[in-house]
Design an enzyme around this catalytic site. Structure first.
Site, PDB file in Angstrom:
ATOM      1  CE  LYS A 164      -3.732  -0.038   2.614  1.00 32.25           C
ATOM      2  NZ  LYS A 164      -4.545  -0.199   3.868  1.00 32.25           N
TER       3      LYS A 164
HETATM    4  O1  G3P Z   1      -7.256   0.393   5.737  1.00 31.45           O
HETATM    5  C1  G3P Z   1      -7.510   1.742   5.650  1.00 31.45           C
HETATM    6  C2  G3P Z   1      -8.913   2.186   5.916  1.00 31.45           C
HETATM    7  O2  G3P Z   1      -9.774   1.119   6.027  1.00 31.45           O
HETATM    8  C3  G3P Z   1      -9.040   3.190   7.037  1.00 31.45           C
HETATM    9  O3  G3P Z   1     -10.194   3.003   7.752  1.00 31.45           O
HETATM   10  O4  G3P Z   1     -11.654   3.300   9.698  1.00 31.45           O
HETATM   11  O5  G3P Z   1      -9.359   4.296   9.739  1.00 31.45           O
HETATM   12  O6  G3P Z   1     -11.123   5.267   8.287  1.00 31.45           O
HETATM   13  P1  G3P Z   1     -10.599   4.024   8.927  1.00 31.45           P
END
Ligand code: G3P
Length: 227
Positions: free
Chosen positions: A86
Site C-alpha cells: 500500500k
Molecule cells: O485500511 C484503511 C482504511 O480502512 C481506514 O479506515 O476506519 O481508519 O477510516 P478508517
C-alpha cells in the site's frame, strides 16, 4: 463484491478466516499500531493464518521515493506472493507506484479521497485503489458517489485496476458501494459482523429448533441417517 478483512488482530483474523469467505487481510500503520509489539512477527503470523494464496496488504512507512522502493521490495520478500504494497496517493507515491508496477509488484494506492486520485493511480499501474468511504461521508462528502465515479471511469478506460473500497463505519456503506460496482471492500471486524447478523435470522433458527425438538426430540437428521 469480494470482501477483505481490515484488521491486524490475530484472534479476529483467525475467526473470520475460518468462518467468513474473505479474500485476505489489509493493514495500515494505524491498524498495526493498535496491536503493538513485534510488528514483523505479527505480519508473519497473519501470513501464516491466511496462507500464501490470500492477499495481504501492507503499507509503506518510508516517505522518500528511493526508500519506498526499497521498503516495498523488502515487504514482499518478507511476506511472499500475494502481498500487496500500500502506497499513499501522493506525487512521490505515484512515482513509486509506476516504478514498482512496471517491475511486477502489486500496488494498492491508498488514502484515496477523490476520483482524480484514483484515475492517476490507475494510470501509474496500481493493482488497486483504496477510496476511504466513511472518511468522506463523515465530512458530508459523497464517499459512495466517489466509488461510483471511480467505477465508471475504470469501466470506460478498461483499466485492470480494481477498486478496494475502505474505511467503513456501517454495513449500509458496504452494501452501497457493492451496488455501484465496487470490486472489493475491506471491512473491519465490527462492521463485518453486521454484514451477517440479523435478529430475525436468530429467531427463525430458534423456531426451527423448537419445532423440530417438539416433534422429534433430540435426534437429528444425521443421527437418523447414520442408523
Ligand atoms: O485500511 C484503511 C482504511 O480502512 C481506514 O479506515 O476506519 O481508519 O477510516 P478508517
Amino acid at each position: 463484491m469480494r470482501i477483505i478483512l481490515d484488521t491486524a488482530n490475530l484472534a479476529d483474523i483467525r475467526y473470520f478466516n475460518t468462518h467468513f469467505p474473505i479474500e485476505g487481510v489489509t493493514t495500515n500503520p494505524t491498524i498495526l499500531s493498535k496491536e503493538g509489539g513485534d510488528v514483523l512477527a505479527l505480519l508473519r503470523e497473519i501470513r501464516a493464518i491466511i496462507g500464501e494464496e490470500k492477499e495481504l496488504h501492507v503499507q509503506v512507512t518510508e516517505t522518500e521515493y528511493e526508500k519506498i522502493i526499497e521498503e516495498a521490495k523488502a515487504i514482499v520478500a518478507f511476506l511472499g506472493k500475494n502481498t500487496f504494497v500500500k502506497i499513499p496517493a501522493t506525487d512521490v507515491g505515484l512515482r513509486a507506484t509506476k516504478t514498482l508496477s512496471d517491475e511486477g509488484y502489486g500496488i494498492t494506492v491508498t488514502a484515496v479521497l477523490t476520483a482524480t486520485q484514483a484515475m492517476l493511480a490507475s494510470n501509474a499501474g496500481a493493482a488497486y485503489v483504496a477510496p476511504y468511504v466513511s472518511r468522506l461521508e463523515n465530512i458530508c462528502a459523497d464517499g459512495v458517489g466517489t466509488v461510483a465515479e471511480i467505477a465508471e471511469i475504470f469501466a470506460t478506460s478498461g483499466t485492470d485496476t480494481q477498486i478496494l473500497a475502505a474505511s467503513f463505519k456501517t454495513a449500509k456503506e458496504v452494501l452501497d458501494v457493492a451496488v455501484v460496482g465496487c470490486h472489493t471492500a475491506t471491512v473491519g471486524s465490527e462492521v463485518m459482523h453486521k454484514l451477517l447478523s440479523h435478529p430475525t435470522t436468530d429467531t427463525s433458527i430458534a423456531g426451527f429448533a423448537a419445532d423440530w425438538n417438539k416433534a422429534f426430540g433430540d435426534t437429528t437428521l444425521l443421527k437418523l441417517l447414520s442408523k
